[in-house]
Design a protein around this motif. Structure first.
Motif, PDB file in Angstrom:
ATOM      1  N   GLY A 248       0.819  -1.210   0.000  1.00  0.00           N
ATOM      2  CA  GLY A 248       0.000   0.000   0.000  1.00  0.00           C
ATOM      3  C   GLY A 248       0.850   1.255   0.000  1.00  0.00           C
ATOM      4  N   HIS A 249       1.857   1.315   0.887  1.00  0.00           N
ATOM      5  CA  HIS A 249       2.768   2.462   0.927  1.00  0.00           C
ATOM      6  C   HIS A 249       3.542   2.590  -0.380  1.00  0.00           C
ATOM      7  N   PHE A 250       3.986   1.459  -0.913  1.00  0.00           N
ATOM      8  CA  PHE A 250       4.758   1.465  -2.155  1.00  0.00           C
ATOM      9  C   PHE A 250       3.968   2.130  -3.285  1.00  0.00           C
ATOM     10  N   LYS A 251       2.713   1.753  -3.436  1.00  0.00           N
ATOM     11  CA  LYS A 251       1.904   2.290  -4.537  1.00  0.00           C
ATOM     12  C   LYS A 251       1.549   3.757  -4.324  1.00  0.00           C
ATOM     13  N   ASP A 252       1.447   4.164  -3.067  1.00  0.00           N
ATOM     14  CA  ASP A 252       1.161   5.579  -2.776  1.00  0.00           C
ATOM     15  C   ASP A 252       2.356   6.469  -3.068  1.00  0.00           C
ATOM     16  N   GLU A 253       3.541   5.969  -2.819  1.00  0.00           N
ATOM     17  CA  GLU A 253       4.735   6.815  -2.797  1.00  0.00           C
ATOM     18  C   GLU A 253       5.616   6.678  -4.034  1.00  0.00           C
ATOM     19  N   THR A 254       5.219   5.849  -4.986  1.00  0.00           N
ATOM     20  CA  THR A 254       5.989   5.711  -6.224  1.00  0.00           C
ATOM     21  C   THR A 254       5.221   6.324  -7.386  1.00  0.00           C
ATOM     22  N   ASN A 255       5.901   6.436  -8.519  1.00  0.00           N
ATOM     23  CA  ASN A 255       5.290   7.004  -9.730  1.00  0.00           C
ATOM     24  C   ASN A 255       5.271   5.957 -10.837  1.00  0.00           C
ATOM     25  N   ILE A 256       4.800   4.776 -10.508  1.00  0.00           N
ATOM     26  CA  ILE A 256       4.756   3.685 -11.473  1.00  0.00           C
ATOM     27  C   ILE A 256       3.895   4.049 -12.686  1.00  0.00           C
ATOM     28  N   GLU A 257       2.805   4.786 -12.464  1.00  0.00           N
ATOM     29  CA  GLU A 257       1.896   5.129 -13.566  1.00  0.00           C
ATOM     30  C   GLU A 257       2.587   5.922 -14.669  1.00  0.00           C
TER      31      GLU A 257
ATOM     32  N   THR B 233       8.228   2.058 -19.896  1.00  0.00           N
ATOM     33  CA  THR B 233       8.637   0.693 -20.224  1.00  0.00           C
ATOM     34  C   THR B 233       8.863  -0.112 -18.949  1.00  0.00           C
ATOM     35  N   LEU B 234       9.087  -1.419 -19.132  1.00  0.00           N
ATOM     36  CA  LEU B 234       9.370  -2.290 -17.995  1.00  0.00           C
ATOM     37  C   LEU B 234      10.675  -1.885 -17.321  1.00  0.00           C
ATOM     38  N   GLU B 235      11.655  -1.437 -18.111  1.00  0.00           N
ATOM     39  CA  GLU B 235      12.924  -0.990 -17.545  1.00  0.00           C
ATOM     40  C   GLU B 235      12.722   0.234 -16.651  1.00  0.00           C
ATOM     41  N   ASP B 236      11.822   1.144 -17.065  1.00  0.00           N
ATOM     42  CA  ASP B 236      11.499   2.305 -16.233  1.00  0.00           C
ATOM     43  C   ASP B 236      10.887   1.852 -14.909  1.00  0.00           C
ATOM     44  N   VAL B 237      10.022   0.846 -14.984  1.00  0.00           N
ATOM     45  CA  VAL B 237       9.402   0.317 -13.768  1.00  0.00           C
ATOM     46  C   VAL B 237      10.469  -0.242 -12.832  1.00  0.00           C
ATOM     47  N   LYS B 238      11.407  -0.998 -13.377  1.00  0.00           N
ATOM     48  CA  LYS B 238      12.466  -1.594 -12.555  1.00  0.00           C
ATOM     49  C   LYS B 238      13.327  -0.524 -11.893  1.00  0.00           C
ATOM     50  N   ARG B 239      13.632   0.555 -12.638  1.00  0.00           N
ATOM     51  CA  ARG B 239      14.429   1.640 -12.049  1.00  0.00           C
ATOM     52  C   ARG B 239      13.681   2.323 -10.913  1.00  0.00           C
ATOM     53  N   GLU B 240      12.383   2.531 -11.110  1.00  0.00           N
ATOM     54  CA  GLU B 240      11.580   3.170 -10.065  1.00  0.00           C
ATOM     55  C   GLU B 240      11.480   2.277  -8.828  1.00  0.00           C
ATOM     56  N   VAL B 241      11.315   0.978  -9.049  1.00  0.00           N
ATOM     57  CA  VAL B 241      11.249   0.039  -7.924  1.00  0.00           C
ATOM     58  C   VAL B 241      12.574   0.026  -7.164  1.00  0.00           C
ATOM     59  N   LYS B 242      13.688  -0.029  -7.875  1.00  0.00           N
ATOM     60  CA  LYS B 242      15.003  -0.038  -7.241  1.00  0.00           C
ATOM     61  C   LYS B 242      15.232   1.232  -6.425  1.00  0.00           C
ATOM     62  N   SER B 243      14.854   2.385  -7.002  1.00  0.00           N
ATOM     63  CA  SER B 243      15.004   3.654  -6.300  1.00  0.00           C
ATOM     64  C   SER B 243      14.190   3.663  -5.010  1.00  0.00           C
ATOM     65  N   TYR B 244      12.953   3.166  -5.081  1.00  0.00           N
ATOM     66  CA  TYR B 244      12.106   3.172  -3.887  1.00  0.00           C
ATOM     67  C   TYR B 244      12.631   2.204  -2.829  1.00  0.00           C
TER      68      TYR B 244
END
Length: 444
Positions: free
Chosen positions: A391-400, A404-415
């Motif tokens: 829940g916190h992860f989805k609130d505090e990230t900019n996945i939307e 690309t999938l690579e962008d998602v992975k970078r955002e996940v790693k940063s968070y």
């Protein structure tokens, strides 16, 4: 000589005398008729005490320090103005005008002002309305300064300068407080407070935007302490956020997700955890789960994590565009490779999804020397800390915003770096998970 105060019983006794117009604990008001009677009797040669006693007054009760000055005052008024000097004119010269009938225009103006003021008050109440369900049943009251500004704006807008008292009474504040609010000194104090608030706002915004993750009041307080060595009261932070409309993200409700059907070879495990998430040992209770991440044009990625229930640290994670068994297996492999702090009697807890009941997953868990535990079917509370993290992860990230999938992975790693190393947590002594783990290992 100081006059003594009259008791309630003495006041009642004096009020029975027909020559008394009014009586209080501090004084007596005599009728004009008694004053004329006093002058007439005094001119016949009678003394002050004698006249009062003949009129039915208890001189000992009243006291000579009251009746003698009264007699002197009446004789002086009679000498200067005659009988007219004995008439009580205080009501006519009190500075308080008598009630008079209002004209139709004045009545209409008052009704219009009342209507306009109530409209403005309702608008302000709507602005102050909270989104919390509990507040729907509570009466929201305007603070005094907001009422003062409301009155001032209404007076300026509708030219009602002669109706300050009426409007103050209507909205429930005193006229003196209203005028005090607009004195030069009060304005200077508010200006100084606003300047101080501006300075605090800039500091709070640094914490608010730290590592590009928006935060609520408690998270701001912990970030200020951990990263900037600044301590602010939580109420102060909330006041500044409300004043300058600094809004934290609102937790989203997680939709129900379907569990894939397991085949007969899939086996569930007993619930060893029983919601005992905090057992005082680092790396003993490991929680795991998978969630989906939606990014640009409705594309989906999947995130699998393993979390240490004691420290809330994310020990391993895997991002994939497929929700196959590999996502869970790869997460376990990363856990084995990267995390050396697993306790001897550690076990991994999950829901009854097909990944975790799969024989390959269970075989790898056993090979790593871990026990396995599962939540009751369809009961998300049995794995609540892991669900809370998502829940916190989805609130505090900019996945939307990821393309690309690579962008998602970078955002996940940063968070994950932010969450483990920088994001303080209230129930971890306000420390981030890694720092809290180091703290626990030092004291054990």
């Amino acid at each position: 000589m100081t006059k003594r105060l009259l008791s309630k019983k003495e006041q009642e006794q004096l009020a029975c005398n027909p020559y008394v117009a009014a009586v209080s604990e501090k004084g007596i008001t005599y009728t004009d008729e008694f004053k004329r009677h006093f002058i007439a009797e005094n001119e016949k040669g009678k003394g002050t005490r004698e006249i009062f006693e003949e009129a039915g007054f208890d001189v000992e009760l009243i006291g000579l320090n009251r009746i003698i000055p009264s007699g002197k005052r009446w004789r002086k008024s009679y000498r200067e103005k005659g009988i007219a000097g004995l008439v009580d004119t205080r009501k006519d010269h009190s500075g308080r005008p008598l009630e008079r009938e209002l004209s139709i225009e004045e009545k209409y103006k008052r009704l219009e002002a009342q209507n306009r003021l109530l409209q403005a008050e309702n608008e302000l109440l709507k602005k102050l309305g909270s989104t919390r369900k509990a507040d729907d049943e509570e009466k929201i009251e305007l603070v005094a300064k907001q009422k003062f500004r409301l009155i001032h704006d209404t007076i300026e807008k509708y030219q009602l300068r002669q109706m300050v008292s009426y409007l103050c009474k209507l909205i429930g504040v005193s006229r003196s407080s209203y005028y005090n609010y607009y004195t030069d000194k009060a304005k200077q104090n508010r200006a100084a407070r606003d300047r101080a608030d501006e300075e605090v706002k800039e500091i709070i915004l640094k914490a608010f935007h730290f590592r590009r993750r928006k935060k609520g009041a408690r998270q701001i307080k912990m970030t200020l302490k951990n990263q900037f060595n600044i301590t602010y009261n939580l109420k102060r932070i909330r006041r500044i956020m409300k004043k300058f409309n600094i809004v934290c993200p609102v937790r989203k409700a997680n939709p129900y997700r379907r569990m894939a059907k397991a085949t007969q070879e899939h086996r569930t495990c007993p619930n060893l955890l029983q919601r005992q998430f905090k057992q005082g040992i680092v790396g003993k209770v490991l929680l795991t789960d998978i969630t989906y991440l939606t990014y640009k044009q409705g594309k989906r990625a999947y995130l699998s994590t393993v979390k240490d229930a004691e420290t809330n640290e994310i020990l391993a994670y895997e991002v994939s565009d497929k929700i196959t068994l590999d996502i869970a297996l790869n997460t376990l492999r990363k856990l084995k490779r990267n995390y050396p702090h697993i306790a001897e009697d550690a076990f991994i807890h999950s829901d009854q999804g097909f990944h975790y009941t799969n024989p390959q997953f269970q075989k790898l868990v056993k090979k790593m020397g871990l026990g396995q535990s599962m939540s009751r079917r369809g009961n998300c509370w049995d794995n609540a800390p892991q669900e809370s993290f998502f829940g916190h992860f989805k609130d505090e990230t900019n996945i939307e915003d990821c393309e690309t999938l690579e962008d998602v992975k970078r955002e996940v790693k940063s968070y994950m770096t932010y969450y483990n190393h920088y994001r303080g947590q209230w129930n971890l002594k306000k420390m981030p998970p890694v720092k809290y783990r180091q703290h626990l290992l030092q004291i054990t």
